[in-house]
Design a protein around this motif. Structure first.
Motif, PDB file in Angstrom:
ATOM      1  N   PRO A  85       0.901  45.087  -2.972  1.00  0.00           N
ATOM      2  CA  PRO A  85       0.686  45.128  -4.416  1.00  0.00           C
ATOM      3  C   PRO A  85      -0.555  45.629  -4.693  1.00  0.00           C
ATOM      4  O   PRO A  85      -1.637  45.753  -3.826  1.00  0.00           O
ATOM      5  CB  PRO A  85       0.848  43.494  -4.712  1.00  0.00           C
ATOM      6  CG  PRO A  85       0.492  42.733  -3.202  1.00  0.00           C
ATOM      7  CD  PRO A  85       1.102  43.783  -2.234  1.00  0.00           C
ATOM      8  N   ILE A  86      -0.916  45.531  -5.833  1.00  0.00           N
ATOM      9  CA  ILE A  86      -2.086  46.100  -6.181  1.00  0.00           C
ATOM     10  C   ILE A  86      -3.084  45.006  -6.107  1.00  0.00           C
ATOM     11  O   ILE A  86      -2.779  43.773  -6.052  1.00  0.00           O
ATOM     12  CB  ILE A  86      -2.394  46.605  -7.855  1.00  0.00           C
ATOM     13  CG1 ILE A  86      -3.635  47.231  -8.236  1.00  0.00           C
ATOM     14  CG2 ILE A  86      -2.062  45.178  -8.673  1.00  0.00           C
ATOM     15  CD1 ILE A  86      -3.309  47.955  -9.567  1.00  0.00           C
ATOM     16  N   LEU A 111      -3.785  55.400  -9.616  1.00  0.00           N
ATOM     17  CA  LEU A 111      -5.095  55.120  -9.060  1.00  0.00           C
ATOM     18  C   LEU A 111      -5.354  55.886  -7.654  1.00  0.00           C
ATOM     19  O   LEU A 111      -4.516  55.362  -6.653  1.00  0.00           O
ATOM     20  CB  LEU A 111      -5.807  53.528  -9.141  1.00  0.00           C
ATOM     21  CG  LEU A 111      -5.609  52.784 -10.402  1.00  0.00           C
ATOM     22  CD1 LEU A 111      -5.875  51.528 -10.009  1.00  0.00           C
ATOM     23  CD2 LEU A 111      -6.450  53.424 -11.585  1.00  0.00           C
ATOM     24  N   LEU A 112      -6.262  56.566  -7.511  1.00  0.00           N
ATOM     25  CA  LEU A 112      -6.553  56.915  -6.179  1.00  0.00           C
ATOM     26  C   LEU A 112      -7.785  56.353  -5.728  1.00  0.00           C
ATOM     27  O   LEU A 112      -8.901  56.486  -6.450  1.00  0.00           O
ATOM     28  CB  LEU A 112      -6.850  58.519  -6.083  1.00  0.00           C
ATOM     29  CG  LEU A 112      -6.858  59.194  -4.732  1.00  0.00           C
ATOM     30  CD1 LEU A 112      -6.879  60.713  -5.096  1.00  0.00           C
ATOM     31  CD2 LEU A 112      -8.143  58.985  -4.033  1.00  0.00           C
ATOM     32  N   CYS A 113      -7.835  55.328  -4.801  1.00  0.00           N
ATOM     33  CA  CYS A 113      -8.743  54.719  -4.335  1.00  0.00           C
ATOM     34  C   CYS A 113      -9.395  54.914  -3.010  1.00  0.00           C
ATOM     35  O   CYS A 113      -8.441  55.224  -1.935  1.00  0.00           O
ATOM     36  CB  CYS A 113      -8.408  53.141  -4.087  1.00  0.00           C
ATOM     37  SG  CYS A 113      -8.031  52.368  -5.687  1.00  0.00           S
ATOM     38  N   ILE A 114     -10.850  55.341  -2.723  1.00  0.00           N
ATOM     39  CA  ILE A 114     -11.325  55.777  -1.492  1.00  0.00           C
ATOM     40  C   ILE A 114     -12.399  54.452  -1.182  1.00  0.00           C
ATOM     41  O   ILE A 114     -13.298  54.177  -1.844  1.00  0.00           O
ATOM     42  CB  ILE A 114     -12.074  56.947  -1.469  1.00  0.00           C
ATOM     43  CG1 ILE A 114     -11.042  58.242  -2.118  1.00  0.00           C
ATOM     44  CG2 ILE A 114     -12.710  57.367  -0.418  1.00  0.00           C
ATOM     45  CD1 ILE A 114     -11.651  59.511  -2.467  1.00  0.00           C
ATOM     46  N   SER A 173       0.437  53.562  -7.605  1.00  0.00           N
ATOM     47  CA  SER A 173       1.111  53.853  -8.690  1.00  0.00           C
ATOM     48  C   SER A 173       1.376  52.459  -9.760  1.00  0.00           C
ATOM     49  O   SER A 173       1.463  51.576  -8.990  1.00  0.00           O
ATOM     50  CB  SER A 173       2.867  53.948  -8.406  1.00  0.00           C
ATOM     51  OG  SER A 173       3.664  53.849  -9.484  1.00  0.00           O
ATOM     52  N   LEU A 174       1.032  52.468 -10.855  1.00  0.00           N
ATOM     53  CA  LEU A 174       1.172  51.609 -11.768  1.00  0.00           C
ATOM     54  C   LEU A 174       2.332  51.372 -12.611  1.00  0.00           C
ATOM     55  O   LEU A 174       2.221  50.639 -13.485  1.00  0.00           O
ATOM     56  CB  LEU A 174      -0.105  52.206 -12.980  1.00  0.00           C
ATOM     57  CG  LEU A 174      -1.507  52.353 -12.385  1.00  0.00           C
ATOM     58  CD1 LEU A 174      -2.731  52.810 -13.515  1.00  0.00           C
ATOM     59  CD2 LEU A 174      -1.907  51.153 -11.566  1.00  0.00           C
ATOM     60  N   GLU A 192       5.811  44.927 -13.521  1.00  0.00           N
ATOM     61  CA  GLU A 192       5.855  45.998 -13.986  1.00  0.00           C
ATOM     62  C   GLU A 192       5.086  46.260 -15.185  1.00  0.00           C
ATOM     63  O   GLU A 192       5.110  45.217 -16.021  1.00  0.00           O
ATOM     64  CB  GLU A 192       7.317  46.709 -14.392  1.00  0.00           C
ATOM     65  CG  GLU A 192       8.098  47.051 -13.072  1.00  0.00           C
ATOM     66  CD  GLU A 192       9.366  47.568 -13.612  1.00  0.00           C
ATOM     67  OE1 GLU A 192       9.479  47.999 -14.722  1.00  0.00           O
ATOM     68  OE2 GLU A 192      10.129  48.186 -12.369  1.00  0.00           O
ATOM     69  N   ARG A 193       4.239  47.301 -15.540  1.00  0.00           N
ATOM     70  CA  ARG A 193       3.486  47.226 -16.767  1.00  0.00           C
ATOM     71  C   ARG A 193       4.379  47.526 -17.805  1.00  0.00           C
ATOM     72  O   ARG A 193       5.648  47.992 -17.718  1.00  0.00           O
ATOM     73  CB  ARG A 193       2.567  48.375 -16.579  1.00  0.00           C
ATOM     74  CG  ARG A 193       1.712  48.337 -15.477  1.00  0.00           C
ATOM     75  CD  ARG A 193       0.729  49.588 -15.363  1.00  0.00           C
ATOM     76  NE  ARG A 193      -0.310  49.537 -16.341  1.00  0.00           N
ATOM     77  CZ  ARG A 193      -0.697  50.935 -16.978  1.00  0.00           C
ATOM     78  NH1 ARG A 193      -0.139  51.931 -16.547  1.00  0.00           N
ATOM     79  NH2 ARG A 193      -1.613  50.977 -17.825  1.00  0.00           N
TER      80      ARG A 193
END
Length: 216
Positions: free
Chosen positions: A64-65, A114-117, A40-41, A3-4
């Protein structure tokens, strides 16, 4: 990963949750050639909280990220004015993607998601055009939209179109034409605009009380 080192509030989680419907809208608009991911960060071990067309990268919710997203996040945190980064990369199969990472911030301007496309660049021209042409629309899809400079112009245009439709319908009696025009305007949401009742009444040459009566 872990977790951050930041505290998420209930509002932060609600903000992220509200973006899930944005993904649905983007997917419906852009078509099948795009993978769209919401991160979600809060918990980087399980950052993917929604994903559409995850088969392009083999991911699903709870994943995971990525290392690339982590490096993007580092750049974003170094430059707080950064809100979007576009780049080209490849998936695990070596297939080309054009990507965009958009920062989601809370009311304190802290990055919370983050919204990643990712556009799958091997998408065939035929498939791409299928999603972008009127033939791909459903019968109930709207095909016209008014782009006007001000609300008055929008109301005038709406009244004109509704009037023409009603006047050309011989099945509607003269006694009911104004009622039908107001009904069409109501269905189109025109009366949600400020002072719409007064303006519609003036354009139709009837009293505002008559418009109110038909609206009721």
């Amino acid at each position: 990963m872990k977790e951050r080192n930041v505290m998420f509030t209930e509002t932060d989680f609600r903000i992220l949750d509200s973006y899930k419907s944005v993904l649905d809208g983007l997917a419906a608009y852009l078509g099948d050639g795009y993978e769209i991911v919401l991160h979600s960060l809060h918990d980087l071990d399980h950052s993917v909280i929604k994903i559409i067309n995850g088969h392009y990268t083999g991911r699903r919710e709870g994943f995971p990220i990525t290392d690339l997203a982590l490096s993007m996040l580092a750049k974003i945190e170094e430059r707080p004015d950064t809100n979007c980064i576009t780049y080209f990369n490849r998936n695990q199969k070596g297939e080309p993607l054009k990507s965009a990472t958009i920062v989601i911030r809370n009311h304190s301007r802290m990055a919370i998601g983050l919204l990643c496309i990712n556009f799958y660049m091997n998408t065939s021209v035929f498939q791409f055009l299928q999603n972008m042409t009127p033939a791909a629309q459903t019968p109930d899809s709207p095909v016209e939209e008014s782009y006007v400079e001000n609300v008055d112009e929008l109301i005038v245009q709406a009244v004109t179109e509704a009037s023409q439709k009603v006047q050309n319908d011989s099945a509607i009696s003269n006694a009911n034409k104004n009622k039908e025009i107001v009904s069409i305007l109501y269905q189109r949401g025109i009366f949600n605009l400020k002072d719409a009742v007064v303006k519609v009444a003036g354009l139709m040459g009837i009293s505002k009380n008559t418009v109110y009566m038909h609206v009721r």
